[in-house]
Design a protein around this motif. Structure first.
Motif, short mmCIF file in Angstrom:
data_model
loop_
_atom_site.label_atom_id
_atom_site.label_comp_id
_atom_site.label_asym_id
_atom_site.label_seq_id
_atom_site.Cartn_x
_atom_site.Cartn_y
_atom_site.Cartn_z
N TYR B 34 63.79 1.68 42.25
CA TYR B 34 62.38 2.08 41.33
C TYR B 34 61.64 2.75 42.66
CZ TYR B 34 58.31 1.55 38.46
OH TYR B 34 57.29 1.96 37.70
N LEU B 35 61.65 4.06 42.37
CA LEU B 35 60.94 4.91 43.32
C LEU B 35 59.61 5.34 42.46
CD1 LEU B 35 63.99 6.94 44.82
CD2 LEU B 35 62.67 4.96 45.55
N ASP B 36 59.10 4.68 41.63
CA ASP B 36 57.84 5.11 40.91
C ASP B 36 56.78 4.15 40.76
OD1 ASP B 36 56.51 7.09 39.43
OD2 ASP B 36 57.43 6.79 37.73
N GLY B 37 56.71 3.33 41.73
CA GLY B 37 55.73 2.26 42.04
C GLY B 37 54.20 2.87 42.40
N ASN B 38 54.38 4.34 42.74
CA ASN B 38 53.10 5.01 42.78
C ASN B 38 52.63 5.34 41.58
OD1 ASN B 38 55.42 6.67 42.80
ND2 ASN B 38 54.43 8.30 43.79
N SER B 39 53.36 5.31 40.37
CA SER B 39 52.66 5.31 39.01
C SER B 39 52.37 4.26 38.33
CB SER B 39 53.94 6.44 38.29
OG SER B 39 53.22 6.76 37.22
N ARG B 338 51.05 12.15 55.92
CA ARG B 338 51.93 11.69 54.66
C ARG B 338 51.72 10.35 54.23
NH1 ARG B 338 57.51 11.70 56.72
NH2 ARG B 338 57.48 9.51 56.30
N GLY B 339 51.32 10.15 52.77
CA GLY B 339 51.10 8.99 52.19
C GLY B 339 52.48 8.14 52.10
N SER B 340 52.56 7.45 51.07
CA SER B 340 53.68 6.47 50.73
C SER B 340 54.51 7.20 49.64
CB SER B 340 53.13 5.10 50.37
OG SER B 340 54.27 3.98 50.99
N GLN B 341 54.82 8.42 49.76
CA GLN B 341 55.64 9.15 48.87
C GLN B 341 56.19 10.40 49.15
OE1 GLN B 341 52.20 9.75 45.99
NE2 GLN B 341 53.07 11.80 45.72
N ASP B 364 59.54 10.05 39.34
CA ASP B 364 58.84 10.70 38.19
C ASP B 364 58.55 12.18 38.52
OD1 ASP B 364 56.20 10.90 39.64
OD2 ASP B 364 55.49 9.38 38.43
N PHE B 365 58.20 12.90 37.54
CA PHE B 365 58.21 14.34 37.53
C PHE B 365 56.67 14.68 37.37
CE2 PHE B 365 57.72 18.29 34.96
CZ PHE B 365 58.25 19.09 35.93
N ILE B 370 57.31 19.37 40.38
CA ILE B 370 57.74 18.38 41.49
C ILE B 370 58.37 17.10 40.90
CG2 ILE B 370 56.18 17.10 42.84
CD1 ILE B 370 55.95 19.94 43.67
N LEU B 371 59.29 16.71 41.87
CA LEU B 371 59.96 15.45 41.85
C LEU B 371 59.25 14.54 42.76
CD1 LEU B 371 62.37 17.58 42.06
CD2 LEU B 371 63.73 15.55 41.07
N ARG B 372 58.77 13.42 42.25
CA ARG B 372 57.77 12.50 43.29
C ARG B 372 58.77 11.33 43.31
NH1 ARG B 372 51.82 10.78 41.34
NH2 ARG B 372 53.24 9.26 40.09
N PHE B 373 58.97 10.97 44.63
CA PHE B 373 59.63 9.68 45.12
C PHE B 373 58.58 8.70 45.67
CE2 PHE B 373 62.43 13.21 45.08
CZ PHE B 373 63.46 12.73 44.02
#
Lengths: 413, 413
Positions: B34-39, B338-341, B364-365, B370-373
């Motif tokens: 799960y690479l969308d914990g920033n969403s 750089r933040g956590s993504q 997410d996109f 942009i692909l956001r991880f």
């Protein structure tokens, strides 16, 4: 009628009550008589399970994909459409989101955007405080362009003039339970070119409401009273379809025509969605939906009949206490002007409400001297009303309210 | 390094990770990366039980008495004080309530009330859309008194002038993850007499933040990303103690000095409570508190170290894919910025993010390409990062993203 005959009569009414079966759909402790559903509605038994599913399955398993996969993103509109069925509105005219106070702000500023040549927001001085506070905030921010004006309750209609942009009124008064004539007042406001925002916090789920029948402009209301949506539940906003070009000032991304296009300029959605602001509160909406679904199972005319009958019975049983212990009816007895609550004034109102808790009756108190008894036909029977007044009489007869710990007022809700 | 040596090295890093034990505190399906914990942050295992208790015991049993008895009424302040510990603020400077968008409105109008002789709200054009939309709403309502101005990201500091009442900036950019220097920019704004509202949505729980160390004025942020507060969780607002005389326009009853006195005129609370508006969303706050409590168990410096290490590893593993498949790093590689993504641009970004789901990787996109991880150190390990890039490589190598159903963009979050 003898006491026995009366008791039998009450029992017969409960036995014949077509709404009685709803009682078992709510979690309510045995022995408790809860007369505060107009402040916080009781817990539907289905809510816990629904929330557990939202948490474990939709959030835990579905994660971000649940915005589409579990229809989180359309919940405000879906639940709004359900509330519309309770309020005589059409699908696409109500959205559920934010607090009542925030929705008051949206509705008032939207109305102002349609009457920008006028300056006055009018209300009654004894309206629920947050309604008036929100008006005062708009006035303060407007730099003199908008004036928040309050008048005595009976002077509202006469104060309607061509200076008035929008009238903010609560249909059922939070203290007295007095019901305003929505259609007549709306008509009178429209005659002078003013719009009306109706606060339905004490109406929705309590009395039949016909927003479009009354040609209403805007309305807002609370999700945690008769809708049984839970503490601090999301509120809702109604905007008549003809007013969907109005501009709510709270132009958050969920009100945008294309929120996920991440465009730089605000372009409001064409429909009721423009009255959303931030990301919808999914957990609160899920609980609210359970409450609304349950209410939709009941016949609103039946519910109103029972509500008035409960009120009549309450007033009848209270008459001897008024004489003996100094209560004064603070509600209108006449059916057309009475909501789903009965209020009494008493100098020791605060202490009496506290003492009643010891007798397992929860009512509430509103400063300076009002005892408020909410009558919620879905989970209250005729026997409950009789027993509540009997317990109140014991409080008075034993002066159970006269204890030192009741003399200091806490911040009650 | 051989593949085996590399794999051993990654395994050793996970084994030595002082934060690894937090992973079992979250509900995350086996196999999923799960690479969308920033969403939307993952579900803490404790949340379900806590909500069940709030519903069954506090609402179901306590009913209206839980506003005091279960401390519902003070939850916004109590949770705010906890968030303050993550953000370098003092107790009494943060309150949790409403959505991020609504809190942006409060913070901006409060700042404007302190700089009423100035007219400009300044931001960067590529800020998260709702930030800019809320500015535009204020401008539209102000009748010419307030101007919402956006400039290119690099032009922000130069655009600070004595016309600027308030600068609204996001500390960690939602797409690129670029980190702004909060202390330096705040200092520069103060030099021209402007105030700053910091959006910490992608900062809180992701990077160390020191609001008072930076002499910050106001800040707001989101509860459902790194704070793991759940979908649509309540947001929070920070106001430095020296700004507690500011006037938020949203003057609801929970911001009143004595909400339960039901007074007719708005008299704001002396402290941070004045930045509340309507009745607090109890269910959402309960879930938010669980997420915040969990985060408070972690050492923020440790968390930042791991976050950067995860990002370094991700960037390192992505390098061959950039060459082979046309990804371009859209984040700053430098640690301080750089933040956590980590974000990459790719013309088929949307389709690739969709296809990755079939390989059980959620990223997410963000339009247009942009692909956001998101890299969330509490529930992501070094092995996860390596495996995620390996799966991404399979998507590219097999052109798994090139399917008709991925060509039409749905409304993704």
């Amino acid at each position: 009628m003898t006491d026995t005959m009366f008791a039998n009569d009450v029992a017969a009414r409960d036995a014949a009550d077509p709404l009685a079966h709803f009682r078992e759909r709510f979690h309510l402790r045995d022995g408790l008589i809860y007369l505060d559903g107009n402040s916080l509605g009781a817990l539907p038994k289905a809510t816990g399970e629904r929330l557990a599913r939202v948490v474990a399955d939709e959030w835990g398993e579905g994660l971000i994909t649940s915005w589409l996969g579990a229809s989180w993103s359309t919940a405000p509109r879906r639940i709004g459409d359900k509330i519309a069925r309770l309020l005589g509105a059409n699908p696409g005219e109500i959205v559920a989101s934010d607090s009542t106070s925030v929705n008051i702000f949206k509705a008032l500023t939207a109305a102002l955007s349609l009457r920008h040549e006028r300056s006055v927001i009018l209300s009654e001085a004894t309206n629920f405080p947050t309604d008036v506070y929100m008006m005062q905030g708009i006035e303060a921010f407007s730099g003199g362009r908008v004036k928040a004006m309050t008048v005595a309750p009976d002077a509202v209609v006469d104060a309607l003039s061509e200076d008035v942009a929008v009238l903010l009124l609560t249909q059922v008064h939070y203290k007295s339970g007095r019901v305003r004539d929505m259609a007549a007042i709306t008509r009178r406001a429209h005659e002078v070119g003013a719009l009306v925002v109706w606060d339905l916090s004490h109406s929705a789920g309590a009395i039949p409401v016909d927003l479009n029948g009354a040609n209403a402009d805007f309305a807002i209301g609370c999700g945690y009273k008769y809708l049984n949506g839970g503490p601090g539940a999301p509120a809702y906003l109604f905007a008549a379809a003809r007013h969907h070009a109005a501009t709510p000032v709270l132009s958050g991304w969920f009100g945008h025509a294309r929120p996920f296009a991440f465009e730089e300029d605000y372009d409001p959605a064409a429909g009721i969605e423009r009255f959303q602001c931030g990301t919808p509160p999914v957990l609160g909406l899920a609980a609210l939906e359970v409450g609304v679904d349950l209410l939709l199972e009941a016949d609103m005319a039946e519910l109103r009949r029972k509500s008035l009958a409960l009120g009549d019975l309450f007033i009848e049983r209270m008459a001897p206490l008024c004489d003996a212990y100094g209560f004064t009816l603070a509600s209108v007895a006449e059916h057309a002007a009475r909501g789903s609550q009965v209020a009494y004034a008493h100098p020791q109102g605060y202490q009496i409400v506290q003492a009643l808790k010891e007798f397992d009756v929860i009512a509430d108190f509103r400063a300076p001297d009002i005892l408020r008894f909410g009558l919620t036909p879905l989970y209250l029977g005729y026997g409950d009303v009789v027993e509540a007044v009997a317990r109140l009489e014991r409080v008075c007869a034993t002066r159970a309210w006269d204890k030192p710990q009741y003399h200091e007022r806490a911040a009650v809700t």
